[in-house]
Design an enzyme around this catalytic site. Structure first.
Site, mmCIF file in Angstrom:
data_model
loop_
_atom_site.group_PDB
_atom_site.id
_atom_site.type_symbol
_atom_site.label_atom_id
_atom_site.label_comp_id
_atom_site.label_asym_id
_atom_site.label_seq_id
_atom_site.Cartn_x
_atom_site.Cartn_y
_atom_site.Cartn_z
ATOM 1 N N ASP A 15 32.839 16.103 19.365
ATOM 2 C CA ASP A 15 32.293 16.377 18.034
ATOM 3 C C ASP A 15 30.785 16.137 18.062
ATOM 4 O OD1 ASP A 15 32.298 16.566 15.057
ATOM 5 O OD2 ASP A 15 31.804 14.441 15.225
ATOM 6 N N ASP A 17 28.254 15.731 15.029
ATOM 7 C CA ASP A 17 27.662 14.786 14.072
ATOM 8 C C ASP A 17 28.450 13.485 14.008
ATOM 9 O OD1 ASP A 17 25.559 16.571 13.101
ATOM 10 O OD2 ASP A 17 27.213 17.747 12.293
#
Length: 195
Positions: A15, A17
């Site tokens: 991922d 952020d």
């Protein structure tokens, strides 16, 4: 790493952020990009062990008009360029969902995590072995996307998860707080899996 013809490569799905970079909501400015501590070096260690590196990100800011596709593309290129320059990491891919969630907050498409679409599409495109792969993210939606795609999942506990909605697909295989721990867990698993 040599693989038999037709064999599929394991991957680390990451991922963006809150996991790879410090979360700055709706940021598309490369100047505001800051790595999570030791993340580039961790990705380099995992890549040296033979895993593909794929960034997997929900980007509702595109649908909400917070930034343009061109602005986001500049950010994507900056992430890829900096990873290569700073740590020698060449991303296999950087896939993202450009859709906003539905009115109830649930995905309105098959690609927004916790849906597994981004991971499955990347695996098909690049010949990746989902069962031998890991998903690392800072929310249980990341964990669920990974598990639903057939991966093992690590919750990178940087404070991104605030809801803590439980469920069997939302239970991580590990809950870790730094990238050194992530590398140790992923690489230890690779050693254990050898015949």
């Amino acid at each position: 790493m040599n693989r038999a013809p037709g064999s599929r490569r394991p991957a680390l799905f990451v991922d963006k952020d809150g996991t790879l970079v410090i979360d700055v909501p709706y940021n598309a400015d490369p100047a505001r990009l800051e790595w999570q501590p030791a993340a580039p070096q961790a990705l380099a260690a995992v890549a040296r062990a033979g895993l593909a590196i794929v960034v997997v990100s929900n980007q509702p800011g595109l649908a909400l008009g917070r930034f343009s596709a061109a602005e986001f593309e500049r950010l994507r290129r900056a992430i890829a360029d900096r990873l290569q320059a700073e740590a020698g990491v060449v991303l296999t891919d950087f896939v993202f969902c450009p859709h906003a969630p539905g009115a109830d907050g649930a995905p309105a498409c098959g690609c927004r995590k916790p849906e597994p679409g981004l991971l499955i599409d990347a695996a098909e495109r690049h010949g990746l072995d989902l069962a031998a792969s890991w998903m690392v993210g800072d929310t249980l939606d990341d964990v669920e996307a990974g598990r639903r795609a057939g991966c093992r999942a690590i919750l990178y506990d940087s404070g991104g998860e605030t809801v803590w909605r439980a469920g069997p697909m939302r239970t991580p295989h590990a809950r870790l707080q730094d990238w050194d721990e992530v590398v140790h867990r992923v690489l230890a698993d690779r050693v254990e899996a050898r015949p």
